[in-house]
Design a protein around this motif. Structure first.
Motif, PDB file in Angstrom:
ATOM      1  N   MET A 213       0.846  -1.195   0.000  1.00  0.00           N
ATOM      2  CA  MET A 213       0.000   0.000   0.000  1.00  0.00           C
ATOM      3  C   MET A 213       0.882   1.245   0.000  1.00  0.00           C
ATOM      4  N   ARG A 214       0.494   2.243  -0.771  1.00  0.00           N
ATOM      5  CA  ARG A 214       1.275   3.466  -0.849  1.00  0.00           C
ATOM      6  C   ARG A 214       1.270   4.193   0.489  1.00  0.00           C
ATOM      7  N   PRO A 215       2.344   4.923   0.810  1.00  0.00           N
ATOM      8  CA  PRO A 215       2.378   5.677   2.071  1.00  0.00           C
ATOM      9  C   PRO A 215       1.183   6.608   2.244  1.00  0.00           C
ATOM     10  N   GLN A 216       0.741   7.231   1.143  1.00  0.00           N
ATOM     11  CA  GLN A 216      -0.372   8.175   1.240  1.00  0.00           C
ATOM     12  C   GLN A 216      -1.674   7.510   1.676  1.00  0.00           C
ATOM     13  N   GLN A 217      -1.811   6.210   1.407  1.00  0.00           N
ATOM     14  CA  GLN A 217      -3.021   5.518   1.858  1.00  0.00           C
ATOM     15  C   GLN A 217      -3.068   5.455   3.380  1.00  0.00           C
ATOM     16  N   TYR A 218      -1.933   5.344   3.998  1.00  0.00           N
ATOM     17  CA  TYR A 218      -1.875   5.359   5.463  1.00  0.00           C
ATOM     18  C   TYR A 218      -2.008   6.774   6.005  1.00  0.00           C
ATOM     19  N   THR A 219      -1.237   7.703   5.442  1.00  0.00           N
ATOM     20  CA  THR A 219      -1.213   9.046   6.017  1.00  0.00           C
ATOM     21  C   THR A 219      -2.543   9.767   5.865  1.00  0.00           C
ATOM     22  N   ALA A 220      -3.328   9.401   4.847  1.00  0.00           N
ATOM     23  CA  ALA A 220      -4.625  10.053   4.638  1.00  0.00           C
ATOM     24  C   ALA A 220      -5.569   9.852   5.813  1.00  0.00           C
ATOM     25  N   LEU A 221      -5.329   8.830   6.621  1.00  0.00           N
ATOM     26  CA  LEU A 221      -6.212   8.531   7.745  1.00  0.00           C
ATOM     27  C   LEU A 221      -5.971   9.453   8.933  1.00  0.00           C
ATOM     28  N   PHE A 222      -4.803  10.109   8.979  1.00  0.00           N
ATOM     29  CA  PHE A 222      -4.361  10.802  10.189  1.00  0.00           C
ATOM     30  C   PHE A 222      -4.277  12.309   9.968  1.00  0.00           C
ATOM     31  N   ASP A 223      -4.419  13.050  11.066  1.00  0.00           N
ATOM     32  CA  ASP A 223      -4.272  14.501  11.006  1.00  0.00           C
ATOM     33  C   ASP A 223      -2.809  14.903  10.864  1.00  0.00           C
ATOM     34  N   THR A 224      -1.924  14.184  11.534  1.00  0.00           N
ATOM     35  CA  THR A 224      -0.488  14.450  11.436  1.00  0.00           C
ATOM     36  C   THR A 224       0.257  13.128  11.349  1.00  0.00           C
TER      37      THR A 224
END
Length: 380
Positions: A213-224
């Motif tokens: 999974m691309r990093p952005q798929q994880y980071t999109a879930l979080f505020d920071t």
């Protein structure tokens, strides 16, 4: 002693000195998430970046090449903004501090770096109590989170939670990760409750390569989100904290207030920019190669490499008890393959996949392991 005399206990730095075996360009080092850093290697990378792009001075980690780094990682992580931090400890701390606002509690994994390895910096310096969940385990569940949130507002004194942090992968748990569907459930619940979330993604790119999974798929879930710059992006120090403009606006003032604005950080930023080129692709290739290597190692006698159900790039190694471990490791080292036991125990060994795996063919690595097994067996 004069002010110009070097203390006798400190040897002068010699860039032409005989390199350590692990510093050679063909060494495969099954430890750490990145490649070993040397003075000569960093100087060469800085020269290449200066010739190709140019290094622009910053002022106390503001502007110049540092600003370029922040823009690059905001884009890579799919966030509105990013800010350079000198350490991951400060990145996590200031994220929790900013997300919590005036609320006195934050929920963190009990096995997290912030809870175990930061000297209680958040409660001592920001007055925010960390509530640990999942004692001795890599991750907590949504049920555990809901119970903790309920208790925080139903006691005699209401102590609401201002932020929830997830660390994944968890270094203290050999790089095990929180499943994506659990992250989705937890962050979605927090959003409904109005509680912002932070990802300690120091090793985000290891998790991404392991799951596909691309990093952005994880980071999109979080505020920071925090990502390390020194663990595998080649910088001697540094971290990136990315998020929304609302949470990161003017955070450089807080950074300086906590002593985290070095007079210059452009060289560290240039190294991270240089090493971040194609890193995601190269690490994915290393993980694919590591998967094949582990499958083939498990076909050889004397060694088994296991996989965690929710693992990333660290794999437990089991040797035949009839093998002499020290002889086995020494034989590998002589062949340019560096595998290390866990600290304090020869009986616990973990093989860590990183981009040094790309330096040799799997056939060559397998031959080295086979020879090391034979030597370790013969010595008994």
């Amino acid at each position: 002693m004069s002010t110009t005399q070097r203390p006798s206990s400190i040897a002068p730095l010699r860039l032409d000195a005989e390199p350590q075996p692990t510093y050679t360009e063909t060494a495969v080092i099954f430890r750490g998430d990145g490649e070993p850093k040397t003075a000569r290697g960093m100087i060469d990378q800085l020269n290449a970046f200066e010739a190709e792009v140019g290094i622009t001075p910053d002022s106390f980690a503001c502007g110049g090449t540092v600003a370029e780094l922040e823009r690059r990682f905001a884009d890579l992580l799919g966030k509105e903004a990013a800010i350079f931090m000198p350490t991951g400890t400060l990145a996590n701390h200031l994220a929790i501090r900013r997300l919590c606002g005036i609320k006195p509690r934050a929920i963190v994994p009990e096995q997290s770096h912030l809870y175990h390895d930061s000297g209680d910096c958040v409660p001592r310096l920001s007055g925010i109590n960390l509530i640990p969940l999942a004692h001795g385990r890599p991750t907590f569940t949504l049920d555990e989170l809901q119970e903790a949130l309920h208790l925080s507002v139903t006691g005699r004194v209401c102590n609401p939670v201002g932020a929830v942090m997830i660390e994944s992968p968890v270094r203290r748990q050999y790089g095990q990760i929180m499943p994506y569907e659990d992250m989705v459930a937890i962050t979605a619940y927090c959003k409904v409750q109005g509680i912002p979330t932070h990802l300690d993604g120091a090793r985000l790119y290891m998790m991404s390569a392991a799951t596909g999974m691309r990093p952005q798929q994880y980071t999109a879930l979080f505020d920071t989100v925090y990502v390390s710059l020194y663990k595998y992006f080649g910088a001697p120090f540094g971290a990136i904290l990315a998020g929304t403009h609302a949470y990161l606006n003017d955070l450089h003032h807080e950074r300086r207030r906590f002593g985290g604005s070095p007079a210059s950080a452009s060289l560290a930023a240039a190294l991270a920019l240089q090493c971040s080129k194609e890193f995601e692709t190269r690490f994915a290739a290393a993980m694919a190669k590591g998967t094949d290597l582990i499958d083939r190692l498990n076909e050889q006698p004397g060694i088994r490499v296991h996989r965690f159900t929710q693992g990333s790039n660290m794999f437990p190694v089991e040797l035949d008890p009839r093998l002499d471990v020290e002889t086995f490791l020494a034989a590998l080292h002589r062949r340019g393959m560096f595998l290390y036991p866990d600290e304090g125990s020869l009986q616990h060994i973990h093989l860590t996949v990183n981009t040094t795996l790309l330096r040799q063919t799997n056939d060559a690595i397998l031959a080295a392991f086979a020879s090391a097994v034979d030597e370790a067996r013969l010595c008994l």
